[in-house]
Write an enzyme that holds these catalytic residues in place. Sequence first.
Site, PDB file in Angstrom:
ATOM      1  N   THR A 117      20.338  -4.426  18.589  1.00  0.00           N
ATOM      2  CA  THR A 117      19.743  -3.195  18.081  1.00  0.00           C
ATOM      3  C   THR A 117      20.088  -1.986  18.918  1.00  0.00           C
ATOM      4  O   THR A 117      20.270  -2.089  20.129  1.00  0.00           O
ATOM      5  CB  THR A 117      18.203  -3.335  17.976  1.00  0.00           C
ATOM      6  OG1 THR A 117      17.673  -2.131  17.404  1.00  0.00           O
ATOM      7  CG2 THR A 117      17.571  -3.547  19.335  1.00  0.00           C
ATOM      8  N   ARG A 118      20.157  -0.840  18.227  1.00  0.00           N
ATOM      9  CA  ARG A 118      20.233   0.470  18.878  1.00  0.00           C
ATOM     10  C   ARG A 118      19.195   1.377  18.240  1.00  0.00           C
ATOM     11  O   ARG A 118      19.325   2.592  18.232  1.00  0.00           O
ATOM     12  CB  ARG A 118      21.647   1.059  18.715  1.00  0.00           C
ATOM     13  CG  ARG A 118      22.687   0.341  19.590  1.00  0.00           C
ATOM     14  CD  ARG A 118      24.084   0.906  19.406  1.00  0.00           C
ATOM     15  NE  ARG A 118      24.620   0.580  18.102  1.00  0.00           N
ATOM     16  CZ  ARG A 118      25.373   1.412  17.371  1.00  0.00           C
ATOM     17  NH1 ARG A 118      25.643   2.616  17.797  1.00  0.00           N
ATOM     18  NH2 ARG A 118      25.839   1.028  16.200  1.00  0.00           N
ATOM     19  N   ASN A 119      18.149   0.747  17.650  1.00  0.00           N
ATOM     20  CA  ASN A 119      17.131   1.480  16.893  1.00  0.00           C
ATOM     21  C   ASN A 119      15.726   1.135  17.329  1.00  0.00           C
ATOM     22  O   ASN A 119      15.454   0.014  17.760  1.00  0.00           O
ATOM     23  CB  ASN A 119      17.225   1.108  15.408  1.00  0.00           C
ATOM     24  CG  ASN A 119      18.297   1.897  14.690  1.00  0.00           C
ATOM     25  OD1 ASN A 119      18.265   3.131  14.675  1.00  0.00           O
ATOM     26  ND2 ASN A 119      19.258   1.196  14.133  1.00  0.00           N
TER      27      ASN A 119
END
Length: 330
Positions: free
Chosen positions: A115-117
Amino acid sequence: MVLDVSEEELSSLGVREGASVLLTHQDQPLAVLEVEEIFSYDKEFLAQHVYGTTDEAHPGVLRTYSFQDRFVAGPITLVNPPVINPPYDRFWRTPRQLRERFAELGWTKVVAHQTRNVPHSGHEWMMKGAYLAAEAQGILVSAVIGEKKPGDYIDEAIVLGHDKLRESGFIRPDVHQTSTLMWDMRYAGPREAVFHALVRKNMGCTHHMFGRDHAGVGNYYGTYAAHEIFDQLPDLGIKSVLTLEWWYCPVCESVAYEGLCGHREHKQDLSGTFIRSIIQGGTEPASVSLRGEVLEVVRECADTYGFGSPFVTEAYLENRTPVMSIPALN
Ligand SMILES: [Zn+2]
């Protein structure tokens, strides 16, 4: 590992094959590189084979083209372990430590979620769906902590937002672990997906979620190319789990899965833009789209770490606390 160095730098530093080189970071000693080989390479060939394109509009290609002309290669030995700064210290584990942790928890099947969220309900259900599909005992959230650009979520909000799902019991603590991976995205689409899978295999995962446009950029790769590439490869020791999109369906009155819900025409996006408008305070949050607990932690992160914003700003880029610090050696 390889490091790109210019011919001039090599001769001015006197680096040649067989030498030991001290690598520094933050002006402190970090590791020793035993130089086994120094070689030149063809940038276009490299770009074409990694990215499938030589178009300089692709950020990965641009990165390759900006490399110096020679690679210095050889094994590295860490001589000065970095100190991981809060709030990351609780989530930082080496691959060996992660595998030991999974053994303690009795996890033999673990599904990785890159993830980058900050997680919205779509992400939460995506993890739950992949957990069921993989018949896993555990979910490893592996947050990519690396190069940032203005408008991205700040790393602290991503990590603490995911951990909040566990803390608040939306996913049981014995089923969920948040961890970090220090990596600058290359946007190599399917080939980067294979790399991500191998990294998570090393961390002890048996399955990896790949959804829409994983590690993609622009229109260089097919929507599900990152999932499909695994069919063309021998067994890598980690399996891809296909994760389609989750959205809000007003007919089902719930979060719904693209592969199951028959009301596609009523689909309400849980897109990044929509979630951002909730976080920025423009849209009233519905608990079906973003957990109130997560929203609260994101707002706290904005105050504590983000200079007032949960998104990366110039102030954040200049003044943020580094993820790791290299201690001074006496
Ligand atoms: Zn529906």
